[in-house]
Design a protein around this motif. Structure first.
Motif, PDB file in Angstrom:
ATOM      1  N   ILE A  75       0.856  -1.213   0.000  1.00  0.00           N
ATOM      2  CA  ILE A  75       0.000   0.000   0.000  1.00  0.00           C
ATOM      3  C   ILE A  75       0.884   1.253   0.000  1.00  0.00           C
ATOM      4  CG2 ILE A  75      -1.673   1.339   1.374  1.00  0.00           C
ATOM      5  CD1 ILE A  75      -2.851  -1.386   2.296  1.00  0.00           C
ATOM      6  N   SER A  76       1.934   1.252   0.831  1.00  0.00           N
ATOM      7  CA  SER A  76       2.842   2.408   0.883  1.00  0.00           C
ATOM      8  C   SER A  76       3.451   2.667  -0.480  1.00  0.00           C
ATOM      9  CB  SER A  76       3.976   2.162   1.886  1.00  0.00           C
ATOM     10  OG  SER A  76       3.471   1.855   3.140  1.00  0.00           O
ATOM     11  N   ALA A  77       3.957   1.596  -1.125  1.00  0.00           N
ATOM     12  CA  ALA A  77       4.619   1.769  -2.425  1.00  0.00           C
ATOM     13  C   ALA A  77       3.648   2.309  -3.467  1.00  0.00           C
ATOM     14  CB  ALA A  77       5.211   0.438  -2.883  1.00  0.00           C
ATOM     15  N   VAL A  78       2.403   1.814  -3.440  1.00  0.00           N
ATOM     16  CA  VAL A  78       1.407   2.288  -4.411  1.00  0.00           C
ATOM     17  C   VAL A  78       1.117   3.781  -4.164  1.00  0.00           C
ATOM     18  CG1 VAL A  78      -1.000   2.064  -5.163  1.00  0.00           C
ATOM     19  CG2 VAL A  78       0.373   0.015  -4.796  1.00  0.00           C
ATOM     20  N   ILE A  79       0.957   4.146  -2.892  1.00  0.00           N
ATOM     21  CA  ILE A  79       0.688   5.566  -2.574  1.00  0.00           C
ATOM     22  C   ILE A  79       1.867   6.443  -3.017  1.00  0.00           C
ATOM     23  CG2 ILE A  79       0.359   7.222  -0.675  1.00  0.00           C
ATOM     24  CD1 ILE A  79      -1.220   4.979   0.786  1.00  0.00           C
ATOM     25  N   PHE A  80       3.088   6.021  -2.714  1.00  0.00           N
ATOM     26  CA  PHE A  80       4.266   6.827  -3.094  1.00  0.00           C
ATOM     27  C   PHE A  80       4.308   7.017  -4.612  1.00  0.00           C
ATOM     28  CE2 PHE A  80       6.692   4.720   0.656  1.00  0.00           C
ATOM     29  CZ  PHE A  80       5.914   5.437   1.546  1.00  0.00           C
ATOM     30  N   THR A  81       4.005   5.933  -5.337  1.00  0.00           N
ATOM     31  CA  THR A  81       4.072   5.992  -6.795  1.00  0.00           C
ATOM     32  C   THR A  81       3.007   6.948  -7.337  1.00  0.00           C
ATOM     33  OG1 THR A  81       4.849   3.723  -6.819  1.00  0.00           O
ATOM     34  CG2 THR A  81       4.009   4.572  -8.891  1.00  0.00           C
ATOM     35  N   VAL A  82       1.778   6.808  -6.865  1.00  0.00           N
ATOM     36  CA  VAL A  82       0.683   7.646  -7.370  1.00  0.00           C
ATOM     37  C   VAL A  82       0.937   9.125  -7.011  1.00  0.00           C
ATOM     38  CG1 VAL A  82      -1.795   8.126  -7.140  1.00  0.00           C
ATOM     39  CG2 VAL A  82      -0.996   5.765  -7.357  1.00  0.00           C
ATOM     40  N   VAL A  83       1.266   9.362  -5.741  1.00  0.00           N
ATOM     41  CA  VAL A  83       1.531  10.748  -5.312  1.00  0.00           C
ATOM     42  C   VAL A  83       2.744  11.300  -6.070  1.00  0.00           C
ATOM     43  CG1 VAL A  83       2.202  12.215  -3.339  1.00  0.00           C
ATOM     44  CG2 VAL A  83       0.490  10.418  -3.034  1.00  0.00           C
ATOM     45  N   GLY A  84       3.787  10.477  -6.172  1.00  0.00           N
ATOM     46  CA  GLY A  84       5.004  10.906  -6.871  1.00  0.00           C
ATOM     47  C   GLY A  84       4.735  11.278  -8.314  1.00  0.00           C
ATOM     48  N   LEU A  85       3.901  10.484  -8.995  1.00  0.00           N
ATOM     49  CA  LEU A  85       3.581  10.783 -10.396  1.00  0.00           C
ATOM     50  C   LEU A  85       2.776  12.077 -10.516  1.00  0.00           C
ATOM     51  CD1 LEU A  85       2.813   7.235 -11.865  1.00  0.00           C
ATOM     52  CD2 LEU A  85       4.697   8.737 -12.486  1.00  0.00           C
ATOM     53  N   PHE A  86       1.826  12.257  -9.608  1.00  0.00           N
ATOM     54  CA  PHE A  86       1.036  13.504  -9.619  1.00  0.00           C
ATOM     55  C   PHE A  86       1.944  14.717  -9.412  1.00  0.00           C
ATOM     56  CE2 PHE A  86      -2.991  11.150  -9.089  1.00  0.00           C
ATOM     57  CZ  PHE A  86      -3.827  11.935  -9.863  1.00  0.00           C
ATOM     58  N   VAL A  87       2.759  14.641  -8.355  1.00  0.00           N
ATOM     59  CA  VAL A  87       3.640  15.768  -8.017  1.00  0.00           C
ATOM     60  C   VAL A  87       4.602  16.056  -9.174  1.00  0.00           C
ATOM     61  CG1 VAL A  87       5.465  16.573  -6.442  1.00  0.00           C
ATOM     62  CG2 VAL A  87       3.470  15.378  -5.531  1.00  0.00           C
ATOM     63  N   SER A  88       5.184  14.991  -9.729  1.00  0.00           N
ATOM     64  CA  SER A  88       6.168  15.198 -10.797  1.00  0.00           C
ATOM     65  C   SER A  88       5.518  15.799 -12.041  1.00  0.00           C
ATOM     66  CB  SER A  88       6.857  13.882 -11.147  1.00  0.00           C
ATOM     67  OG  SER A  88       5.932  12.984 -11.697  1.00  0.00           O
ATOM     68  N   TYR A  89       4.263  15.410 -12.305  1.00  0.00           N
ATOM     69  CA  TYR A  89       3.568  15.935 -13.481  1.00  0.00           C
ATOM     70  C   TYR A  89       3.265  17.424 -13.305  1.00  0.00           C
ATOM     71  CZ  TYR A  89      -0.070  16.714 -16.983  1.00  0.00           C
ATOM     72  OH  TYR A  89      -0.797  17.220 -18.019  1.00  0.00           O
ATOM     73  N   TYR A  90       2.681  17.791 -12.164  1.00  0.00           N
ATOM     74  CA  TYR A  90       2.257  19.182 -11.973  1.00  0.00           C
ATOM     75  C   TYR A  90       3.424  20.110 -11.624  1.00  0.00           C
ATOM     76  CZ  TYR A  90      -2.552  17.702 -12.470  1.00  0.00           C
ATOM     77  OH  TYR A  90      -3.716  17.207 -12.977  1.00  0.00           O
ATOM     78  N   ARG A  91       4.498  19.546 -11.061  1.00  0.00           N
ATOM     79  CA  ARG A  91       5.661  20.389 -10.705  1.00  0.00           C
ATOM     80  C   ARG A  91       6.806  20.230 -11.709  1.00  0.00           C
ATOM     81  NH1 ARG A  91       4.429  24.474  -7.485  1.00  0.00           N
ATOM     82  NH2 ARG A  91       2.667  23.809  -6.251  1.00  0.00           N
TER      83      ARG A  91
ATOM     84  N   LEU B 142       8.775  17.641 -12.392  1.00  0.00           N
ATOM     85  CA  LEU B 142       9.972  17.041 -11.786  1.00  0.00           C
ATOM     86  C   LEU B 142      10.207  15.659 -12.407  1.00  0.00           C
ATOM     87  CD1 LEU B 142       9.044  17.846  -8.066  1.00  0.00           C
ATOM     88  CD2 LEU B 142      10.671  19.095  -9.489  1.00  0.00           C
ATOM     89  N   LYS B 143      11.402  15.102 -12.158  1.00  0.00           N
ATOM     90  CA  LYS B 143      11.693  13.742 -12.639  1.00  0.00           C
ATOM     91  C   LYS B 143      10.851  12.758 -11.829  1.00  0.00           C
ATOM     92  CE  LYS B 143      15.658  14.105 -15.219  1.00  0.00           C
ATOM     93  NZ  LYS B 143      15.953  13.404 -16.470  1.00  0.00           N
ATOM     94  N   PRO B 144      10.057  11.901 -12.469  1.00  0.00           N
ATOM     95  CA  PRO B 144       9.150  11.025 -11.715  1.00  0.00           C
ATOM     96  C   PRO B 144       9.843  10.038 -10.772  1.00  0.00           C
ATOM     97  CG  PRO B 144       8.857  10.767 -14.103  1.00  0.00           C
ATOM     98  CD  PRO B 144       9.917  11.779 -13.910  1.00  0.00           C
ATOM     99  N   GLY B 145      10.916   9.393 -11.254  1.00  0.00           N
ATOM    100  CA  GLY B 145      11.584   8.375 -10.427  1.00  0.00           C
ATOM    101  C   GLY B 145      12.059   8.940  -9.101  1.00  0.00           C
ATOM    102  N   GLY B 146      12.785  10.042  -9.198  1.00  0.00           N
ATOM    103  CA  GLY B 146      13.322  10.685  -7.990  1.00  0.00           C
ATOM    104  C   GLY B 146      12.204  11.192  -7.101  1.00  0.00           C
ATOM    105  N   THR B 147      11.135  11.732  -7.715  1.00  0.00           N
ATOM    106  CA  THR B 147      10.026  12.263  -6.913  1.00  0.00           C
ATOM    107  C   THR B 147       9.345  11.143  -6.124  1.00  0.00           C
ATOM    108  OG1 THR B 147       9.681  13.822  -8.724  1.00  0.00           O
ATOM    109  CG2 THR B 147       7.976  13.744  -7.034  1.00  0.00           C
ATOM    110  N   ILE B 148       9.139  10.001  -6.772  1.00  0.00           N
ATOM    111  CA  ILE B 148       8.500   8.855  -6.086  1.00  0.00           C
ATOM    112  C   ILE B 148       9.307   8.464  -4.844  1.00  0.00           C
ATOM    113  CG2 ILE B 148       7.972   6.375  -6.301  1.00  0.00           C
ATOM    114  CD1 ILE B 148       7.338   6.972  -9.311  1.00  0.00           C
ATOM    115  N   VAL B 149      10.614   8.349  -5.030  1.00  0.00           N
ATOM    116  CA  VAL B 149      11.470   7.937  -3.914  1.00  0.00           C
ATOM    117  C   VAL B 149      11.470   8.998  -2.809  1.00  0.00           C
ATOM    118  CG1 VAL B 149      13.846   7.451  -3.236  1.00  0.00           C
ATOM    119  CG2 VAL B 149      12.904   6.392  -5.276  1.00  0.00           C
TER     120      VAL B 149
END
Lengths: 269, 247
Positions: free
Chosen positions: A222-238, A240-247
């Motif tokens: 669940i944590s990994a899925v949340i990090f990935t979804v939030v990371g992709l959203f943040v990286s898209y709107y800001r 940013l590089k998606p991989g680094g943002t997810i981590v």
């Protein structure tokens, strides 16, 4: 939502979520076997496979998978040869992998393509790669479910697991292959340099809440899925590089959980 | 009475260094045997030989009538490892999960546990007085309780022999005595043969039926009178007098 109008973002979410499900499955065993650095060693070695794939004109992910499997068995081989200093095996293979990647990268014509593997390029995934990730994720998940109790016991206590009748060497062999292929395909999305973080951070979060092994696995996924979804959203709107943002989303969440637990623990005591 | 472990003229060496020589002993069904000896005396090596992890250089070992290297029915041998607490105290698993893991031979490869396996797990936890902690995270339990969980794991297959390798290492002093009492109770009520490696001969003597001492690679059996005499006069066997190396 605007973000889902683009096919590349739809693909990024599908692939990201699939990986977020399987990476913690591998990660929990890696963490509990005290082999957290193995993800780093394999992901760095995968760069050599990526470079080799790009030079030979074959899909770089396939090159990464092949070299990762060889590297994983190399680690096991060296570990058995020098059992008293077994952690050296990870350092040796990682050095060899980085060295080989460095040399081979000099022959890669499209360096931009090669560099995209360092920090991942989840938004530039081809259809073939998406199907490859889907197939491999299905295979890894199935293997994890069927080997659930075997991997659990082997991670806890190899000697007792052997006495209980578990074919420890076979289980370790299969797990080595699962780790190698998971790291290879994850390197394409989150990047070879940060794949091991995605293997460890969600598990560390899951361990903060899990009251059993099963719960820890579920919370880690669940944590990994949340990090990935939030990371992709943040990286898209800001932008940013998606991989680094997810981590980074994962690491910040983990720090928040640890600090909150500490503060709450102090206020309760 | 059935022979559980038979060791005849056993010798073992690491490279050219002799560790064990001319070891002979027999453990019969229902025995409660303790094995003591200072660090480096070869106790761990002997356990590895019995568990089939090493091969003897000379002599033979038989576990339930079979050579350990060819023995297949390990579920008949319960095992509580040395430093077991170290490996499980930080492990994110419930007591129930840890005990059930040992039912592998009954559940089978690539299969899932059923109701009967959960019931067997509960029974083993009841046997060691830990059934109400079955859903508890192992790390939340005390050292003594964690050791009982490991004991339940060793018992879940209803073994014929239980091998305990320094089972009270890391367990606080106040619960050690009750742990030995529990083992003795299992030995008497369930008839399980016990083979326990321990440094704690002062406390175990009153519970065990036989005591072996491993010194300089050879084994001697000590009578209760000999042990009590040694404890009173403090000479000959330093390990008996608590002067041996502690783990």
């Amino acid at each position: 939502m605007e973000i889902f109008q683009y096919a590349f973002m739809q693909k990024a979410f599908v692939v990201g979520i699939m990986l977020a499900v399987i990476i913690p499955c591998i990660g929990i065993v890696v963490v509990l076997k005290r082999l957290s650095m193995i993800g780093d060693a394999l992901s760095h070695t995968s760069l050599a496979g990526i470079a080799a794939g790009l030079i030979m004109g074959v899909n770089p992910v396939l090159g990464a998978i092949l070299l990762c499997i060889i590297a994983a068995f190399g680690i096991e081989f060296i570990r058995k040869k020098i059992p008293k200093y077994s952690e050296m095996s990870i350092a040796i293979i990682m050095s060899a992998g980085i060295g080989l990647a460095g040399v081979l990268s000099g022959f890669v014509k499209n360096t931009a393509n090669f560099n995209s593997f360092l920090f991942g390029s989840i938004v530039a995934i081809s259809d073939f790669e998406m199907y490859l990730v889907a197939g491999i994720s299905f295979f890894v998940l199935l293997a994890f479910i069927f080997l659930y109790k075997e991997l659990f016991y082997v991670s806890m206590d190899e000697r007792s697991a052997r006495l209980a009748g578990i074919p420890v060497n076979t289980v370790n062999f299969i797990f080595t292959i699962l780790t190698a292929i998971t790291v290879s395909i994850a390197a394409r999305t989150v990047g070879a340099l940060i794949v091991s973080s995605l293997m460890v951070v969600p598990v560390a979060c899951g361990m903060q809440f899990g009251k059993s092994y099963k719960q820890t696995v579920i919370y880690s996924i669940i944590s990994a899925v949340i990090f990935t979804v939030v990371g992709l959203f943040v990286s898209y709107y800001r932008e940013l590089k998606p991989g680094g943002t997810i981590v980074l989303v994962g690491v910040m969440t983990l720090l928040f959980i640890i600090l909150t637990k500490r503060i709450m623990g102090k206020s309760l005591s | 009475m059935e022979n559980i472990i038979e060791v005849s003229d056993l010798g073992f060496a690491y490279n050219s260094e002799s560790i064990l020589k001319e070891i002979n002993f027999l453990i019969k069904s229902g025995d409660f045997v303790s094995l003591t000896g200072s660090n480096g005396a070869g106790k761990s090596t002997l356990i590895k030989l019995i568990l089939g992890e090493l091969s003897p250089k000379t002599g033979t070992i038989k576990v339930l009538g079979a050579n350990p290297k060819e023995f297949k029915k390990w579920y008949k041998v319960g095992y509580v490892p040395q430093n077991g607490l170290q490996s499980i105290s930080t492990f994110p698993a419930s007591a129930e999960e840890i005990v059930q893991a040992n039912l592998f031979s009954q559940i089978g490869l690539l299969r899932f546990p059923k109701k009967e396996h959960r019931m067997k797990t509960q029974k083993a936890l009841e046997l060691v007085g830990m059934s109400k902690y079955s859903r508890e995270l192992i790390g939340n339990l005390s050292g003594g309780q964690q050791q009982r969980i490991l004991l339940a794991r060793g018992l879940v297959n209803e073994p014929e022999i239980l091998i305990l390798d320094e089972p009270t290492t890391g367990v606080d002093d106040s619960t050690v005595e009750s742990f030995y009492k529990l083992i003795k109770e299992l030995n008497l009520k369930s008839g399980i043969t016990i083979f326990m490696v321990t440094h704690d001969i002062n406390r175990t003597t009153k519970y065990v039926s036989r005591t072996f001492c491993l010194e300089k690679g050879t084994i001697v059996e000590l009578s209760k009178d000999e042990i009590l005499h040694e404890l009173a006069h403090k000479h000959k066997h330093p390990i008996i007098n608590g002067k041996g190396d502690e783990n």
